[in-house]
Design a protein around this motif. Structure first.
Motif, PDB file in Angstrom:
ATOM      1  N   ARG A 152      46.941 -59.073  12.259  1.00  0.00           N
ATOM      2  CA  ARG A 152      46.905 -60.711  12.773  1.00  0.00           C
ATOM      3  C   ARG A 152      45.241 -61.231  12.741  1.00  0.00           C
ATOM      4  O   ARG A 152      45.053 -62.157  12.207  1.00  0.00           O
ATOM      5  CB  ARG A 152      47.578 -60.759  14.125  1.00  0.00           C
ATOM      6  CG  ARG A 152      47.651 -62.364  14.438  1.00  0.00           C
ATOM      7  CD  ARG A 152      48.145 -62.512  16.027  1.00  0.00           C
ATOM      8  NE  ARG A 152      49.365 -61.515  16.171  1.00  0.00           N
ATOM      9  CZ  ARG A 152      50.531 -62.200  16.166  1.00  0.00           C
ATOM     10  NH1 ARG A 152      50.559 -63.445  16.014  1.00  0.00           N
ATOM     11  NH2 ARG A 152      51.504 -61.408  16.470  1.00  0.00           N
ATOM     12  N   ALA A 179      51.794 -52.759  12.773  1.00  0.00           N
ATOM     13  CA  ALA A 179      51.546 -54.020  13.721  1.00  0.00           C
ATOM     14  C   ALA A 179      50.906 -55.039  12.694  1.00  0.00           C
ATOM     15  O   ALA A 179      50.974 -56.226  13.071  1.00  0.00           O
ATOM     16  CB  ALA A 179      50.650 -53.784  14.782  1.00  0.00           C
ATOM     17  N   GLY A 180      50.486 -54.913  11.537  1.00  0.00           N
ATOM     18  CA  GLY A 180      49.948 -55.693  10.587  1.00  0.00           C
ATOM     19  C   GLY A 180      48.422 -55.927  10.977  1.00  0.00           C
ATOM     20  O   GLY A 180      47.870 -55.228  11.672  1.00  0.00           O
ATOM     21  N   SER A 199      55.663 -57.859   9.908  1.00  0.00           N
ATOM     22  CA  SER A 199      54.429 -58.131  10.039  1.00  0.00           C
ATOM     23  C   SER A 199      53.486 -58.636   8.815  1.00  0.00           C
ATOM     24  O   SER A 199      52.729 -59.274   8.746  1.00  0.00           O
ATOM     25  CB  SER A 199      53.496 -57.035  10.576  1.00  0.00           C
ATOM     26  OG  SER A 199      53.552 -55.764   9.783  1.00  0.00           O
ATOM     27  N   ARG A 207      54.399 -62.418   8.586  1.00  0.00           N
ATOM     28  CA  ARG A 207      53.748 -63.149   9.503  1.00  0.00           C
ATOM     29  C   ARG A 207      52.251 -63.279   8.995  1.00  0.00           C
ATOM     30  O   ARG A 207      51.677 -64.316   9.028  1.00  0.00           O
ATOM     31  CB  ARG A 207      53.586 -62.326  10.868  1.00  0.00           C
ATOM     32  CG  ARG A 207      52.920 -63.090  11.948  1.00  0.00           C
ATOM     33  CD  ARG A 207      52.351 -62.002  12.899  1.00  0.00           C
ATOM     34  NE  ARG A 207      51.414 -61.138  12.489  1.00  0.00           N
ATOM     35  CZ  ARG A 207      51.376 -59.765  12.919  1.00  0.00           C
ATOM     36  NH1 ARG A 207      52.034 -59.258  14.000  1.00  0.00           N
ATOM     37  NH2 ARG A 207      50.546 -58.951  12.560  1.00  0.00           N
TER      38      ARG A 207
END
Length: 395
Positions: free
Chosen positions: A331, A328-329, A354, A357
């Motif tokens: 963020r 999911a990375g 991800s 992003r």
């Protein structure tokens, strides 16, 4: 007639005229009827289970085109965020080096099927050969079928395999073997095949049934307690590549934050003082036990970095940051990293999307990507890993 020019993200060959063709390699020719005429990068897949088995989608590519595919995936993900970066040649793990895997098992018609799932299916391909698993793991596949039959597997279950310092660690999920006969079968199996540990989990958590000595994995030259469900990089070669890239990225940092630290793959290999944050309880306990009483300046904290990322003032205490989030990375953590004052960031990722992003967030905060090192641990699959170095834009 149209030449295949690249491989799409899901593994199809893409011709110059835009047509997609499964199992085509760059340099192949796609005829008007869709026939594939092999080119210089098309190889004969070595495994009898290809292409049915979902463990490998790209066995028809030679190493050069497979390495290009990995680098192209990263470049495309960055481009989708309006970014670009120097991308180094991909480093591929050799065949038969995968040291962890999850196989699926199913009792059917009086026998047990054991193997990977078929491509885009829940059907199990009964494994009779494998060109990605390490020999120690593949050697256990036939006897595991026998063991699961003796343990009266009903329906489906999973077999999680990892190579530890003491041998192969096995975790069986989806069944609960009770009774003296089951205990005897497990003991005989483990003794005969020199298994390091065998645990079962019927949904209430892992229960160890065999472990003659504590199971460890060596990270940074130090044996670390290895819990059931413990995470290892897929191959030793891939781990060494990622560790080397991270060490290069942070340089001579005196104090480093290792975020999503796991069992300490990077924390135990870094110079200077290290703060290691991890939210998996068993991993935190294992890493704390490892550094306790040793001459390693590693401070371990149990911390959920999704709910409670390090703040910018906290990050400003460090010279460098290593971050290795799940697919999911990160963020939330990227937002505070973007405005902190550390000298370098080493970002390790198993998901180019991800990563790109989060890279955009960092670049909007004044960072730039110095380089990206692609890593092909999951040979012949579309799974891509990488390590990247971020530095502050001059001025």
């Amino acid at each position: 007639m149209s030449e295949v020019v690249r491989i799409a993200a899901q593994g199809d060959g893409v011709a110059a005229d835009g047509r997609h063709a499964p199992f085509a390699a760059p340099g192949d020719t796609l005829t008007g009827t869709g026939e594939i005429l092999p080119g210089p990068h098309h190889r004969q897949p070595p495994c009898r289970h290809f292409p049915e088995c979902g463990g490998c989608q790209l066995q028809h590519l030679d190493d050069a085109s497979y390495a290009d595919f990995i680098a192209d995936r990263i470049a495309a993900a960055l481009a989708s965020q309006g970014l670009s970066a120097p991308i180094r040649p991909a480093i591929l793990s050799p065949p038969n080096t995968r040291r962890r895997a999850t196989l699926h098992a199913e009792a059917r018609g009086g026998r047990v099927l054991l193997g990977f799932a078929a491509e885009k299916s829940h059907a199990i391909v009964d494994m009779r050969e494998c060109h990605i698993l390490a020999p120690e793991l593949f050697a256990l596949v036939p006897p595991l079928r026998v063991l699961l039959q003796r343990l009266a597997l009903r329906g489906r279950g999973d077999v999680h395999l990892s190579i530890a310092d003491q041998g192969v660690d096995i975790l069986l999920t989806g069944l609960r073997p009770d009774g003296l006969a089951a205990a005897d079968a497990i003991t005989a199996f483990c003794e005969r095949h020199r298994v390091a540990r065998l645990s079962v989990d019927d949904g209430l958590g892992p229960e160890t049934r065999w472990e003659p000595e504590p199971v460890t994995v060596t990270l940074g030259g130090i044996p670390v307690p290895f819990p059931p469900y413990g995470f290892l990089q897929a191959t030793r070669e891939g781990e060494a590549t990622l560790v080397a890239a991270v060490r290069e990225a942070i340089g001579t940092a005196r104090i480093t934050a290792d975020l999503f630290a796991g069992l300490g793959t990077f924390a135990l290999a870094l110079p200077g003082r290290v703060y290691a944050a991890e939210s998996a309880r068993e991993a935190v306990l294992a890493l704390k036990a490892t550094v306790h009483g040793r001459q390693r300046a590693v401070f371990v904290e149990y911390r959920d970095l999704f709910r409670r990322p390090l703040t910018t003032p906290e990050l400003d205490r460090f010279d460098a940051v290593v971050i290795d989030p799940p697919r999911a990375g990160a963020r939330e953590q990227a937002a505070t990293l973007a405005v902190c004052r550390v000298q370098a960031i080493a970002y390790v990722s198993c998901n180019p999307g991800s990563f790109a992003r989060d890279a955009k967030t960092l670049c909007e905060g004044g960072w730039r990507i110095d380089w990206v090192q692609p890593v092909g641990q999951f040979r012949w699959s579309t799974h891509v890993e990488l390590a990247a170095r971020f530095v502050r834009q001059p001025g």
